[in-house]
Design a protein around this motif. Sequence first.
Motif, PDB file in Angstrom:
ATOM      1  N   LEU A 193      34.982  31.199  50.327  1.00 57.00           N
ATOM      2  CA  LEU A 193      35.720  30.723  51.497  1.00 57.00           C
ATOM      3  C   LEU A 193      36.697  29.606  51.136  1.00 57.00           C
ATOM      4  N   ASN A 194      37.851  29.585  51.827  1.00 52.79           N
ATOM      5  CA  ASN A 194      38.747  28.437  51.717  1.00 52.79           C
ATOM      6  C   ASN A 194      38.249  27.326  52.647  1.00 52.79           C
ATOM      7  N   TRP A 195      38.958  26.209  52.726  1.00 53.10           N
ATOM      8  CA  TRP A 195      38.449  25.074  53.495  1.00 53.10           C
ATOM      9  C   TRP A 195      38.298  25.403  54.971  1.00 53.10           C
ATOM     10  N   ARG A 196      39.247  26.192  55.519  1.00 58.05           N
ATOM     11  CA  ARG A 196      39.149  26.556  56.934  1.00 58.05           C
ATOM     12  C   ARG A 196      37.928  27.448  57.173  1.00 58.05           C
ATOM     13  N   GLY A 197      37.730  28.403  56.266  1.00 56.64           N
ATOM     14  CA  GLY A 197      36.565  29.268  56.395  1.00 56.64           C
ATOM     15  C   GLY A 197      35.262  28.504  56.289  1.00 56.64           C
ATOM     16  N   ARG A 198      35.228  27.473  55.436  1.00 49.13           N
ATOM     17  CA  ARG A 198      34.011  26.685  55.290  1.00 49.13           C
ATOM     18  C   ARG A 198      33.719  25.863  56.544  1.00 49.13           C
ATOM     19  N   VAL A 199      34.766  25.327  57.151  1.00 46.14           N
ATOM     20  CA  VAL A 199      34.573  24.572  58.392  1.00 46.14           C
ATOM     21  C   VAL A 199      34.055  25.486  59.494  1.00 46.14           C
ATOM     22  N   GLN A 200      34.668  26.657  59.625  1.00 44.19           N
ATOM     23  CA  GLN A 200      34.224  27.607  60.643  1.00 44.19           C
ATOM     24  C   GLN A 200      32.794  28.076  60.371  1.00 44.19           C
ATOM     25  N   SER A 201      32.486  28.307  59.115  1.00 48.17           N
ATOM     26  CA  SER A 201      31.148  28.761  58.763  1.00 48.17           C
ATOM     27  C   SER A 201      30.112  27.676  59.017  1.00 48.17           C
ATOM     28  N   ALA A 202      30.464  26.432  58.729  1.00 44.92           N
ATOM     29  CA  ALA A 202      29.544  25.323  58.995  1.00 44.92           C
ATOM     30  C   ALA A 202      29.253  25.217  60.486  1.00 44.92           C
ATOM     31  N   ALA A 203      30.299  25.398  61.316  1.00 41.48           N
ATOM     32  CA  ALA A 203      30.099  25.350  62.767  1.00 41.48           C
ATOM     33  C   ALA A 203      29.202  26.492  63.229  1.00 41.48           C
ATOM     34  N   ARG A 204      29.412  27.676  62.690  1.00 41.53           N
ATOM     35  CA  ARG A 204      28.579  28.827  63.068  1.00 41.53           C
ATOM     36  C   ARG A 204      27.143  28.623  62.604  1.00 41.53           C
ATOM     37  N   TRP A 205      26.982  28.036  61.431  1.00 42.10           N
ATOM     38  CA  TRP A 205      25.640  27.774  60.921  1.00 42.10           C
ATOM     39  C   TRP A 205      24.906  26.800  61.835  1.00 42.10           C
ATOM     40  N   LEU A 206      25.596  25.735  62.283  1.00 39.53           N
ATOM     41  CA  LEU A 206      24.966  24.773  63.186  1.00 39.53           C
ATOM     42  C   LEU A 206      24.595  25.422  64.512  1.00 39.53           C
ATOM     43  N   LEU A 207      25.474  26.277  65.031  1.00 44.36           N
ATOM     44  CA  LEU A 207      25.158  26.987  66.268  1.00 44.36           C
ATOM     45  C   LEU A 207      23.952  27.909  66.086  1.00 44.36           C
ATOM     46  N   SER A 208      23.878  28.567  64.934  1.00 40.96           N
ATOM     47  CA  SER A 208      22.740  29.457  64.697  1.00 40.96           C
ATOM     48  C   SER A 208      21.438  28.672  64.645  1.00 40.96           C
ATOM     49  N   ARG A 209      21.482  27.451  64.116  1.00 47.50           N
ATOM     50  CA  ARG A 209      20.284  26.607  64.076  1.00 47.50           C
ATOM     51  C   ARG A 209      19.816  26.259  65.479  1.00 47.50           C
ATOM     52  N   ALA A 210      20.757  26.260  66.419  1.00 48.43           N
ATOM     53  CA  ALA A 210      20.431  25.991  67.819  1.00 48.43           C
ATOM     54  C   ALA A 210      20.105  27.263  68.584  1.00 48.43           C
ATOM     55  N   GLY A 211      20.081  28.407  67.884  1.00 47.03           N
ATOM     56  CA  GLY A 211      19.739  29.665  68.532  1.00 47.03           C
ATOM     57  C   GLY A 211      20.907  30.386  69.152  1.00 47.03           C
ATOM     58  N   VAL A 212      22.136  29.970  68.816  1.00 53.00           N
ATOM     59  CA  VAL A 212      23.332  30.626  69.349  1.00 53.00           C
ATOM     60  C   VAL A 212      23.935  31.468  68.228  1.00 53.00           C
ATOM     61  N   TRP A 213      23.888  32.782  68.399  1.00 52.70           N
ATOM     62  CA  TRP A 213      24.336  33.693  67.355  1.00 52.70           C
ATOM     63  C   TRP A 213      25.598  34.429  67.798  1.00 52.70           C
ATOM     64  N   GLY A 214      26.593  34.433  66.945  1.00 55.42           N
ATOM     65  CA  GLY A 214      27.780  35.245  67.177  1.00 55.42           C
ATOM     66  C   GLY A 214      27.688  36.533  66.383  1.00 55.42           C
ATOM     67  N   ALA A 215      28.830  37.172  66.174  1.00 52.78           N
ATOM     68  CA  ALA A 215      28.864  38.397  65.387  1.00 52.78           C
ATOM     69  C   ALA A 215      28.813  38.064  63.897  1.00 52.78           C
ATOM     70  N   GLY A 216      28.440  39.054  63.104  1.00 54.55           N
ATOM     71  CA  GLY A 216      28.534  38.915  61.656  1.00 54.55           C
ATOM     72  C   GLY A 216      27.286  38.446  60.954  1.00 54.55           C
ATOM     73  N   HIS A 217      26.166  38.279  61.670  1.00 57.72           N
ATOM     74  CA  HIS A 217      24.935  37.884  60.994  1.00 57.72           C
ATOM     75  C   HIS A 217      24.052  39.115  60.770  1.00 57.72           C
ATOM     76  N   ASN A 218      22.894  38.882  60.170  1.00 56.48           N
ATOM     77  CA  ASN A 218      22.017  39.988  59.776  1.00 56.48           C
ATOM     78  C   ASN A 218      20.632  39.857  60.390  1.00 56.48           C
ATOM     79  N   LEU A 219      19.944  40.981  60.445  1.00 55.71           N
ATOM     80  CA  LEU A 219      18.515  41.011  60.719  1.00 55.71           C
ATOM     81  C   LEU A 219      17.799  41.217  59.393  1.00 55.71           C
ATOM     82  N   VAL A 220      16.854  40.334  59.094  1.00 58.50           N
ATOM     83  CA  VAL A 220      16.038  40.448  57.884  1.00 58.50           C
ATOM     84  C   VAL A 220      14.668  40.948  58.315  1.00 58.50           C
TER      85      VAL A 220
END
Length: 228
Positions: A193-220
């Motif tokens: 990822l470039n810097w913009r992608g890393r910022v967006q990914s960090a935000a999505r990661w924090l949301l996922s920790r709070a139980g908010v999931w967007g598109a693009g994740h996986n089921l394990v």
Amino acid sequence: MDQTRIWDHFQNEGAESFRAARPRLRHLVSRLAAGSSVLDIGVGDGTFERLAAAKGLAVHVLDPDPKAIERVGHELRLGDRARAGFGQSIPWPDGSFDAVVLSEVLEHLDDLTFEGTLAEAARVLRPAGRLLGTVPADEDLAAQQVVCPDCGRRFHRWGHARSFSPESLREALGPRFASVTVDRRWFPAWDLLNWRGRVQSAARWLLSRAGVWGAGHNLVFEARGPRR
């Protein structure tokens, strides 16, 4: 849908497309104990096999593409532990493995192949064996449809044939295994990822920790206690 040409391309000339898969494959390897006998169905670019061999797993691989099997088998000196074939007809005896891995495979299978692959995975697992893997979470299949400019046929760009929620995946695996767990997880490939992608990914990661999931994740998933 015959997906032979799709995987002939992506697992050979287009193998770079698997770079983003490394975080989820590392995660799956981390869940396996050194010395375990493991069958990976779907070779990709061989990343899982390299990581598994480095950890000391007795890795075996099955894939329909002979060229991919020959390449990875030669690189890791797997011999007859690397075989060309299909998940619905696994060429190893009953109870051969401690674990079977199906990462980003089940979503490609039609109903008959899906049921056959699960039955075969259960057959080749030892009594306390584990089925491990991932699938895309809650995928909107229609959103990924494209049109062939030559014949006009519509198809999923990655050859996906089915979509899973946690509930539908547990329901699908339950008849073949005594216990099934399914968790949501996101696997960002930070190094790509470039810097913009890393910022967006960090935000999505924090949301996922709070139980908010967007598109693009996986089921394990992990299924234990194969029913034969």
